[in-house]
Design a protein around this motif. Sequence first.
Motif, PDB file in Angstrom:
ATOM      1  N   PHE A 150       0.827  -1.204   0.000  1.00 56.06           N
ATOM      2  CA  PHE A 150       0.000   0.000   0.000  1.00 56.06           C
ATOM      3  C   PHE A 150       0.862   1.255   0.000  1.00 56.06           C
ATOM      4  CE2 PHE A 150      -3.050  -3.082   1.654  1.00 56.06           C
ATOM      5  CZ  PHE A 150      -4.162  -2.779   0.868  1.00 56.06           C
ATOM      6  N   ASP A 151       0.445   2.220  -0.810  1.00 58.81           N
ATOM      7  CA  ASP A 151       1.141   3.509  -0.866  1.00 58.81           C
ATOM      8  C   ASP A 151       0.791   4.395   0.311  1.00 58.81           C
ATOM      9  OD1 ASP A 151       2.379   3.668  -3.843  1.00 58.81           O
ATOM     10  OD2 ASP A 151       0.475   2.598  -3.876  1.00 58.81           O
ATOM     11  N   ARG A 152      -0.416   4.204   0.885  1.00 60.86           N
ATOM     12  CA  ARG A 152      -0.835   4.982   2.046  1.00 60.86           C
ATOM     13  C   ARG A 152      -1.977   4.248   2.728  1.00 60.86           C
ATOM     14  NH1 ARG A 152       0.342   9.616   4.451  1.00 60.86           N
ATOM     15  NH2 ARG A 152       1.982   9.854   2.895  1.00 60.86           N
ATOM     16  N   ALA A 153      -2.039   4.384   4.053  1.00 62.10           N
ATOM     17  CA  ALA A 153      -3.114   3.754   4.824  1.00 62.10           C
ATOM     18  C   ALA A 153      -3.717   4.777   5.766  1.00 62.10           C
ATOM     19  CB  ALA A 153      -2.576   2.560   5.613  1.00 62.10           C
ATOM     20  N   LEU A 154      -5.039   4.863   5.764  1.00 60.53           N
ATOM     21  CA  LEU A 154      -5.787   5.704   6.699  1.00 60.53           C
ATOM     22  C   LEU A 154      -6.432   4.784   7.722  1.00 60.53           C
ATOM     23  CD1 LEU A 154      -5.387   7.585   4.219  1.00 60.53           C
ATOM     24  CD2 LEU A 154      -7.662   8.499   4.656  1.00 60.53           C
ATOM     25  N   VAL A 155      -6.043   4.920   8.983  1.00 61.66           N
ATOM     26  CA  VAL A 155      -6.510   4.009  10.028  1.00 61.66           C
ATOM     27  C   VAL A 155      -7.207   4.806  11.121  1.00 61.66           C
ATOM     28  CG1 VAL A 155      -4.761   2.268   9.574  1.00 61.66           C
ATOM     29  CG2 VAL A 155      -4.252   4.105  11.175  1.00 61.66           C
ATOM     30  N   ARG A 156      -8.069   4.111  11.882  1.00 62.87           N
ATOM     31  CA  ARG A 156      -8.929   4.802  12.847  1.00 62.87           C
ATOM     32  C   ARG A 156      -8.190   5.302  14.073  1.00 62.87           C
ATOM     33  NH1 ARG A 156     -14.962   2.373  13.489  1.00 62.87           N
ATOM     34  NH2 ARG A 156     -15.391   1.816  11.331  1.00 62.87           N
ATOM     35  N   GLY A 157      -7.130   4.626  14.482  1.00 64.77           N
ATOM     36  CA  GLY A 157      -6.493   5.020  15.730  1.00 64.77           C
ATOM     37  C   GLY A 157      -5.085   4.491  15.835  1.00 64.77           C
ATOM     38  N   LEU A 174       1.438   6.196   6.928  1.00 71.81           N
ATOM     39  CA  LEU A 174       0.291   6.005   7.820  1.00 71.81           C
ATOM     40  C   LEU A 174      -0.335   7.343   8.209  1.00 71.81           C
ATOM     41  CD1 LEU A 174       1.755   3.268  10.175  1.00 71.81           C
ATOM     42  CD2 LEU A 174      -0.358   3.032   8.868  1.00 71.81           C
ATOM     43  N   GLU A 175      -1.650   7.396   8.238  1.00 74.01           N
ATOM     44  CA  GLU A 175      -2.385   8.551   8.733  1.00 74.01           C
ATOM     45  C   GLU A 175      -3.489   8.079   9.668  1.00 74.01           C
ATOM     46  OE1 GLU A 175      -3.996  11.096   5.757  1.00 74.01           O
ATOM     47  OE2 GLU A 175      -2.169  11.083   4.537  1.00 74.01           O
ATOM     48  N   ILE A 176      -3.700   8.850  10.722  1.00 79.44           N
ATOM     49  CA  ILE A 176      -4.846   8.607  11.598  1.00 79.44           C
ATOM     50  C   ILE A 176      -6.052   9.337  11.018  1.00 79.44           C
ATOM     51  CG2 ILE A 176      -5.790   8.861  13.918  1.00 79.44           C
ATOM     52  CD1 ILE A 176      -3.440   6.928  13.742  1.00 79.44           C
ATOM     53  N   ALA A 177      -7.109   8.599  10.737  1.00 73.02           N
ATOM     54  CA  ALA A 177      -8.320   9.188  10.162  1.00 73.02           C
ATOM     55  C   ALA A 177      -9.503   8.315  10.543  1.00 73.02           C
ATOM     56  CB  ALA A 177      -8.207   9.302   8.637  1.00 73.02           C
ATOM     57  N   GLY A 178     -10.684   8.873  10.445  1.00 72.94           N
ATOM     58  CA  GLY A 178     -11.886   8.108  10.738  1.00 72.94           C
ATOM     59  C   GLY A 178     -12.256   7.196   9.591  1.00 72.94           C
ATOM     60  N   GLY A 402      -5.471  24.053  -4.267  1.00 73.44           N
ATOM     61  CA  GLY A 402      -6.710  24.094  -3.502  1.00 73.44           C
ATOM     62  C   GLY A 402      -7.028  22.845  -2.737  1.00 73.44           C
ATOM     63  N   GLY A 403      -6.193  21.817  -2.844  1.00 71.95           N
ATOM     64  CA  GLY A 403      -6.526  20.540  -2.218  1.00 71.95           C
ATOM     65  C   GLY A 403      -6.498  20.615  -0.714  1.00 71.95           C
ATOM     66  N   ALA A 404      -7.317  19.791  -0.080  1.00 73.75           N
ATOM     67  CA  ALA A 404      -7.361  19.729   1.376  1.00 73.75           C
ATOM     68  C   ALA A 404      -6.545  18.562   1.859  1.00 73.75           C
ATOM     69  CB  ALA A 404      -8.809  19.595   1.849  1.00 73.75           C
ATOM     70  N   ALA A 405      -6.040  18.645   3.054  1.00 71.06           N
ATOM     71  CA  ALA A 405      -5.300  17.543   3.657  1.00 71.06           C
ATOM     72  C   ALA A 405      -5.776  17.391   5.077  1.00 71.06           C
ATOM     73  CB  ALA A 405      -3.801  17.825   3.626  1.00 71.06           C
ATOM     74  N   PHE A 406      -6.672  16.454   5.282  1.00 71.68           N
ATOM     75  CA  PHE A 406      -7.343  16.339   6.577  1.00 71.68           C
ATOM     76  C   PHE A 406      -6.753  15.248   7.445  1.00 71.68           C
ATOM     77  CE2 PHE A 406     -10.522  18.485   4.009  1.00 71.68           C
ATOM     78  CZ  PHE A 406     -10.911  19.491   4.862  1.00 71.68           C
ATOM     79  N   GLY A 407      -5.956  14.340   6.859  1.00 72.89           N
ATOM     80  CA  GLY A 407      -5.433  13.260   7.683  1.00 72.89           C
ATOM     81  C   GLY A 407      -4.362  13.768   8.623  1.00 72.89           C
ATOM     82  N   THR A 408      -4.165  13.095   9.721  1.00 70.85           N
ATOM     83  CA  THR A 408      -3.143  13.446  10.693  1.00 70.85           C
ATOM     84  C   THR A 408      -2.006  12.454  10.595  1.00 70.85           C
ATOM     85  OG1 THR A 408      -4.831  14.276  12.184  1.00 70.85           O
ATOM     86  CG2 THR A 408      -2.658  13.845  13.125  1.00 70.85           C
ATOM     87  N   PRO A 409      -0.806  12.877  10.112  1.00 71.73           N
ATOM     88  CA  PRO A 409       0.278  11.925   9.986  1.00 71.73           C
ATOM     89  C   PRO A 409       0.644  11.321  11.334  1.00 71.73           C
ATOM     90  CG  PRO A 409       0.779  14.002   8.850  1.00 71.73           C
ATOM     91  CD  PRO A 409      -0.448  14.223   9.678  1.00 71.73           C
ATOM     92  N   VAL A 410       1.068  10.071  11.285  1.00 71.68           N
ATOM     93  CA  VAL A 410       1.536   9.408  12.493  1.00 71.68           C
ATOM     94  C   VAL A 410       2.966   9.833  12.755  1.00 71.68           C
ATOM     95  CG1 VAL A 410       2.057   7.180  13.526  1.00 71.68           C
ATOM     96  CG2 VAL A 410       0.041   7.440  12.109  1.00 71.68           C
ATOM     97  N   GLU A 411       3.224  10.276  13.950  1.00 66.24           N
ATOM     98  CA  GLU A 411       4.574  10.698  14.282  1.00 66.24           C
ATOM     99  C   GLU A 411       5.499   9.500  14.365  1.00 66.24           C
ATOM    100  OE1 GLU A 411       4.512  12.994  17.784  1.00 66.24           O
ATOM    101  OE2 GLU A 411       3.273  14.590  16.958  1.00 66.24           O
ATOM    102  N   ALA A 412       6.667   9.660  13.815  1.00 63.61           N
ATOM    103  CA  ALA A 412       7.644   8.566  13.864  1.00 63.61           C
ATOM    104  C   ALA A 412       8.217   8.438  15.257  1.00 63.61           C
ATOM    105  CB  ALA A 412       8.754   8.840  12.856  1.00 63.61           C
TER     106      ALA A 412
END
Length: 412
Positions: A150-157, A174-178, A402-412
């Motif tokens: 996977f190039d990117r994963a959006l996970v709940r927690g 990895l990004e934290i997202a709903g 104009g793109g939005a970026a709502f995901g929260t990157p996971v801190e290394a």
Amino acid sequence: MTRSLALGAYLALAGLSGRRGEAEPPRPEGPLLWVHGGGPQHLTAVATLADRLLPEGVSTLLTLPRRFELPPAPGRLVLRPAPFESGVAVRAFLEHWAPDVLLWVGGGLRPALLARTQAPKFLVEGAPEPGLLARGAGWPGLARAVVPLFDRALVRGDAGAERLSRAGLPEDRLEIAGPLDPPAPVLPCNERERRDLSQTIGSRPVWLAADLPMAELPAILAAHRVATRSTHRLLLILAPRIPEEAPPMARALGEAGLRVALRAEGDEPTESTQVYLADGTSEMGLWLRLAPVAYLGGTLPGGPGGRHPFEAAALGLALLHGPVTAPHGDAWARLDTAGAARVVVDAAELGRGVEALLAPDRAAVMAQAGWDVATQGAEVMNRVMDLVLERIHPADPMRDAGGAAFGTPVEA
């Protein structure tokens, strides 16, 4: 086995199977997003995403596991069963559809399908439980070979992010997202009616019994009596699920000694009115805007289930509900976990819940938590849109600006 050996051995075994799938319908012209969903519960969200992508010239294909019967496909969405895991079936599927982007939404991972897909791959609602893999779960090292595809994963927690990290996905992907939810519905309301009724009610405390089946009326009456012990001016707005049940409800309320104003007869609540009885759910947007606290009907033990709770949560209400949460169990679980809703099991608990939530500060905290949960889907939808369109239209400077970026990157 090493990661490459595990995946190579699995693909070799899958290649021995000659199982083929059905003939596929024609591929839409132009860019194609392929979404693989874990089950029919993702259909509404994916259909919303497809509708938003269509003006961008992007068509959407949704596949579901074969154990599910395919429901009717809404709009322009193409709905198909996922291919078998055999090498022949996977190659034929990918050669026919030639997806530009793959979005994997929930459900276990399919090693052959993912490994043979050359398009960019995004995982949403990642780290499925109980196992990462839908196929090949007993193969040592196979998950650690598949997850990094996977190039990117959006996970709940954080727990899901840690699980994917242990399976080999770099933390910068990895990004934290709903979860991928359709936008919470905003029920309409006549603003003049809302303003006039709000002025009529004035400073009286109010609670709402919404979408109420007749069978739950005794519980609501008992709960109202409990709540009025400490809040004597309390007004109950009652919206029956079935309009034809409003007259028998009115009779039952009168026989119980309560003073009732009937919406159907043009009545307005006065200072002495104890129950304001609506004539159904057609004005639910109005009732949800007049009360800070609501019980959503049909959810007490033995009930038939009720409306989607995000309708009320998106309007800022503190919510009470019974243990019957189907068919919206996931939404209720998320509201409960966030502290935006409270479960009650009987009339006494419901009355005490209403009594407690009439405290403005307490209701406000729950309402804010509910609004956050109910509107989270819009942010995730925007983020997924950006990920897809960045790969399909990578050289569009206006979109980059104009793109939005709502995901929260996971801190290394």
